[in-house]
Enzyme design. Structure first.
Site, mmCIF file in Angstrom:
data_model
loop_
_atom_site.group_PDB
_atom_site.id
_atom_site.type_symbol
_atom_site.label_atom_id
_atom_site.label_comp_id
_atom_site.label_asym_id
_atom_site.label_seq_id
_atom_site.Cartn_x
_atom_site.Cartn_y
_atom_site.Cartn_z
ATOM 1 N N ARG A 49 0.934 -1.047 -0.055
ATOM 2 C CA ARG A 49 0.095 0.021 -0.065
ATOM 3 C C ARG A 49 0.919 1.411 -0.024
ATOM 4 N NH1 ARG A 49 -1.222 1.872 4.599
ATOM 5 N NH2 ARG A 49 -2.041 -0.051 5.626
ATOM 6 N N TYR A 102 -17.138 17.076 -14.897
ATOM 7 C CA TYR A 102 -17.570 15.755 -14.986
ATOM 8 C C TYR A 102 -18.635 15.331 -13.869
ATOM 9 C CZ TYR A 102 -17.363 10.560 -14.265
ATOM 10 O OH TYR A 102 -17.593 9.331 -13.782
ATOM 11 N N ASP A 174 -8.013 19.146 -13.806
ATOM 12 C CA ASP A 174 -8.204 17.867 -14.192
ATOM 13 C C ASP A 174 -7.632 17.862 -15.827
ATOM 14 O OD1 ASP A 174 -9.251 15.510 -15.271
ATOM 15 O OD2 ASP A 174 -10.790 15.545 -14.043
ATOM 16 N N LYS A 199 -8.575 6.608 -19.101
ATOM 17 C CA LYS A 199 -9.043 7.311 -20.406
ATOM 18 C C LYS A 199 -7.655 7.216 -21.341
ATOM 19 C CE LYS A 199 -12.973 7.785 -18.348
ATOM 20 N NZ LYS A 199 -12.798 8.312 -17.065
HETATM 21 C C1 LIG Z 1 -12.754 14.439 -16.808
HETATM 22 C C2 LIG Z 1 -12.900 13.395 -15.769
HETATM 23 N N1 LIG Z 1 -12.056 13.534 -14.450
HETATM 24 C C3 LIG Z 1 -12.437 12.560 -13.628
HETATM 25 C C4 LIG Z 1 -13.093 11.115 -13.996
HETATM 26 C C5 LIG Z 1 -13.166 10.068 -13.007
HETATM 27 O O1 LIG Z 1 -12.129 9.043 -13.170
HETATM 28 P P1 LIG Z 1 -12.564 7.433 -12.954
HETATM 29 O O2 LIG Z 1 -13.732 7.039 -13.412
HETATM 30 O O3 LIG Z 1 -11.210 6.807 -13.375
HETATM 31 O O4 LIG Z 1 -12.638 7.537 -11.370
HETATM 32 C C6 LIG Z 1 -13.467 10.922 -15.284
HETATM 33 C C7 LIG Z 1 -14.211 9.823 -15.381
HETATM 34 O O5 LIG Z 1 -15.274 9.691 -16.771
HETATM 35 C C8 LIG Z 1 -13.563 12.061 -16.067
HETATM 36 O O6 LIG Z 1 -13.976 11.969 -17.454
#
Ligand SMILES: Cc1ncc(COP(=O)(O)O)c(C=O)c1O
Length: 379
Positions: A49, A102, A174, A199
């Site tokens: 961890r 998101y 992000d 992604k």
């Molecule tokens: C722009 C963005 N940030 C964060 C996330 C969250 O990531 P995760 O699904 O890997 O938890 C997503 C998921 O679709 C996203 O599109």
């Protein structure tokens, strides 16, 4: 070592294995490590961890491609986001969030962390004055997505970093939609970059993961402390898959961008499409800022369809090569209806998305096949 993007993606943190010379970092499927006498750790590894060599390789590569002092790999993007909030904020603190974040990020603020006393206000990040007006004395973070999911809004990272710092707040970006190949927020003044590595970084729709990369050592150490203390780390198999994806990020992103540009041309010319949202278009409100801070404009394209919600849903249902599904950033093209799928959690909130919106994650298949499929799906 030279430091071109692709060189770093392929080599940073990935020296051949000292024991065998294995060119690819092994998957260290171990929870614990033999100590050479009490406290005699080998290379600092104690318990997985806290640290695992496969995860370390990914973390070092991520830090290198984002230009940060340290990278941290998590079990998901949301786990990474939550770790920022619980590291930086305490009850009664405040965060400015994008008014088209998101849906899962919005839910993390609205349904999870608000119960613990963390306040937030959505603001249109393309409008610096509106963001400044949303800042309070308790604001600890200005949270940025650019481009945003799913409306492809653009925020000026350098200007927001200046604003955040003048208010004593951090700028978190992000960078999931752009990926570090197209945009490097730390160099523009951001303090922390967050990714859903699920992604573009992973790139093959075969692993869920998240990452944080920090610019400053003190903040990086605090985040690392919380990563271990909260425990939502990436496992070694997931870290290995993500690292394999990262190696080809540059070539994949260029093809994603090439294909997206052709898709945009098709949509612009289609009589049933009422609006195309893509930061590469000169008429896009954020085009100039995007051109300044991004290398190219990415593989995500959203559009609105004549006929409202049902027409948009019908387009999604008719697509064949574009797979109907959530997520994005993989080699295969995906189509979705944000209002009923990825952004359903924002329904009824200020972040609700238009009902006639369709979102495409344009993959790297043969572009003519993609165009043919979209043409038939649009009817
Ligand atoms: C722009 C963005 N940030 C964060 C996330 C969250 O990531 P995760 O699904 O890997 O938890 C997503 C998921 O679709 C996203 O599109």
């Amino acid at each position: 070592m030279s430091n071109g993007f692709e060189t770093l993606a392929i080599h940073a943190g990935q020296e051949p294995d000292p024991l065998t010379g294995a060119v690819v970092p092994p998957i260290y499927a171990t929870s614990t490590y033999k100590q050479d006498g009490v406290g005699g750790l080998r290379s600092g590894y104690e318990y997985s961890r806290s640290a695992n060599p496969t995860r370390t390789a990914l973390e070092e590569a991520l830090a290198a491609v984002e230009g940060g002092v340290r990278g941290l790999a998590f079990a998901s993007g949301l786990a990474a986001e939550d770790t920022i909030l619980r590291t930086v904020c305490k009850p009664n603190d405040h965060v400015v969030i994008p008014n088209d974040a998101y849906g899962g990020t919005y839910r993390l603020f609205a349904k999870v962390n608000e119960r613990w006393g963390l306040r937030y206000d959505p603001a249109p990040l393309g409008d610096i004055d509106a963001v400044a007006a949303a800042v309070t004395q308790k604001t600890k973070i200005i949270w940025v997505e650019t481009p945003t999911n799913p409306l492809l809004g653009i925020a000026d990272i350098a200007a927001l970093a200046e604003l955040a710092h003048s208010c004593g707040a951090l700028l978190v970006v992000d960078n999931t939609f752009a990926s570090p190949y197209l945009q490097q927020p730390l160099a523009l003044g951001a303090d922390i970059v967050v990714h859903s590595t699920t992604k573009y970084v992973g790139g093959h729709s075969d692993v869920v993961g998240g990452a944080l990369i920090a610019r400053d050592q003190g903040l990086a150490d605090e985040l690392a402390y919380h990563q271990n203390a909260m425990g939502a780390v990436a496992g070694p198999f997931d870290a290995w898959l993500t690292l394999r994806g990262l190696k080809t990020l540059g070539v994949r992103m260029d093809r994603h961008c090439d294909n997206a540009e052709r898709v945009v041309d098709l949509l612009l010319a289609h009589p049933r499409v009422t609006e195309v949202l893509y930061p590469g278009l000169p008429e896009h409100a954020g085009h100039e800022v995007a051109a300044k801070q991004m290398k190219r404009f990415g593989g995500m394209v959203s559009f609105r369809v004549e006929g409202g919600e049902q027409a948009a849903v019908d387009v999604c249902n008719r697509a064949k090569l574009f797979t109907l599904g959530e997520s994005l950033g993989g080699v295969e093209s995906l189509i979705e209806h944000p209002g009923r799928m990825t952004h359903a959690s924002a329904a009824g909130s200020p972040l609700e998305v238009p009902a006639d919106l369709v979102r495409l994650s344009v993959g790297i298949e043969t572009v003519d096949d993609l165009l043919e499929d979209l043409t038939q799906a649009l009817g």
